[in-house]
Design a protein around this motif. Structure first.
Motif, mmCIF file in Angstrom:
data_model
loop_
_atom_site.group_PDB
_atom_site.id
_atom_site.type_symbol
_atom_site.label_atom_id
_atom_site.label_comp_id
_atom_site.label_asym_id
_atom_site.label_seq_id
_atom_site.Cartn_x
_atom_site.Cartn_y
_atom_site.Cartn_z
ATOM 1 N N LEU A 16 0.831 -1.199 0.000
ATOM 2 C CA LEU A 16 0.000 0.000 0.000
ATOM 3 C C LEU A 16 0.871 1.257 0.000
ATOM 4 O O LEU A 16 0.647 2.191 -0.767
ATOM 5 C CB LEU A 16 -0.932 0.002 1.217
ATOM 6 N N PHE A 17 1.897 1.245 0.853
ATOM 7 C CA PHE A 17 2.783 2.399 0.900
ATOM 8 C C PHE A 17 3.601 2.546 -0.380
ATOM 9 O O PHE A 17 3.901 3.654 -0.807
ATOM 10 C CB PHE A 17 3.695 2.332 2.122
ATOM 11 N N MET A 18 3.932 1.445 -1.003
ATOM 12 C CA MET A 18 4.652 1.507 -2.270
ATOM 13 C C MET A 18 3.787 2.150 -3.352
ATOM 14 O O MET A 18 4.251 2.998 -4.110
ATOM 15 C CB MET A 18 5.078 0.109 -2.726
ATOM 16 N N ILE A 19 2.518 1.788 -3.392
ATOM 17 C CA ILE A 19 1.593 2.382 -4.365
ATOM 18 C C ILE A 19 1.427 3.874 -4.089
ATOM 19 O O ILE A 19 1.486 4.693 -5.002
ATOM 20 C CB ILE A 19 0.231 1.645 -4.334
ATOM 21 N N LEU A 20 1.243 4.241 -2.818
ATOM 22 C CA LEU A 20 1.122 5.658 -2.463
ATOM 23 C C LEU A 20 2.392 6.430 -2.818
ATOM 24 O O LEU A 20 2.335 7.569 -3.281
ATOM 25 C CB LEU A 20 0.814 5.812 -0.973
ATOM 26 N N TRP A 21 3.546 5.826 -2.610
ATOM 27 C CA TRP A 21 4.824 6.462 -2.940
ATOM 28 C C TRP A 21 4.900 6.774 -4.434
ATOM 29 O O TRP A 21 5.264 7.871 -4.833
ATOM 30 C CB TRP A 21 5.966 5.544 -2.509
ATOM 31 N N TRP A 22 4.522 5.805 -5.278
ATOM 32 C CA TRP A 22 4.583 6.038 -6.721
ATOM 33 C C TRP A 22 3.543 7.062 -7.173
ATOM 34 O O TRP A 22 3.797 7.844 -8.087
ATOM 35 C CB TRP A 22 4.430 4.727 -7.483
ATOM 36 N N VAL A 23 2.385 7.063 -6.533
ATOM 37 C CA VAL A 23 1.374 8.080 -6.858
ATOM 38 C C VAL A 23 1.921 9.460 -6.521
ATOM 39 O O VAL A 23 1.779 10.403 -7.310
ATOM 40 C CB VAL A 23 0.045 7.796 -6.117
ATOM 41 N N LEU A 24 2.567 9.609 -5.368
ATOM 42 C CA LEU A 24 3.152 10.895 -4.993
ATOM 43 C C LEU A 24 4.241 11.326 -5.972
ATOM 44 O O LEU A 24 4.334 12.501 -6.335
ATOM 45 C CB LEU A 24 3.732 10.824 -3.571
ATOM 46 N N ILE A 25 5.057 10.391 -6.402
ATOM 47 C CA ILE A 25 6.114 10.725 -7.361
ATOM 48 C C ILE A 25 5.502 11.190 -8.681
ATOM 49 O O ILE A 25 5.932 12.196 -9.255
ATOM 50 C CB ILE A 25 7.057 9.524 -7.581
ATOM 51 N N ILE A 26 4.509 10.501 -9.169
ATOM 52 C CA ILE A 26 3.879 10.868 -10.438
ATOM 53 C C ILE A 26 3.188 12.224 -10.332
ATOM 54 O O ILE A 26 3.328 13.070 -11.219
ATOM 55 C CB ILE A 26 2.892 9.764 -10.896
#
Length: 79
Positions: A16-26
């Motif tokens: 979940l945190f990995m997905i949130l991290w990539w969303v923040l980067i994008i």
């Protein structure tokens, strides 16, 4: 047997945190691109006066108005 993954199929909170991290980067990259591109299109924004100034320059170039009128109206537009 759980194999260290628990009952979540291997993702858990880490996934979940990995997905949130990539969303923040994008989102950050998109915001940066928009911020960098904003000065390029600043003259075409409504209310900027650029279109009116371009029209004034065209009228002056065609000889429809003299230099004194051009300077007066240009000063009015750029204030």
């Amino acid at each position: 047997m759980m194999d260290g993954f628990g009952m979540t199929g291997g993702y858990g909170y880490g996934g979940l945190f990995m997905i949130l991290w990539w969303v923040l980067i994008i989102v950050g990259i998109v915001a940066l691109v928009k911020w960098l591109a904003a000065p390029l299109g600043a003259g075409s924004r409504p209310g900027s006066g650029s279109k009116a100034l371009d029209l004034l320059k065209e009228r002056y170039a065609r000889g429809e108005i003299d230099e004194q009128e051009f300077q007066k109206r240009k000063r009015d537009l750029t204030q």
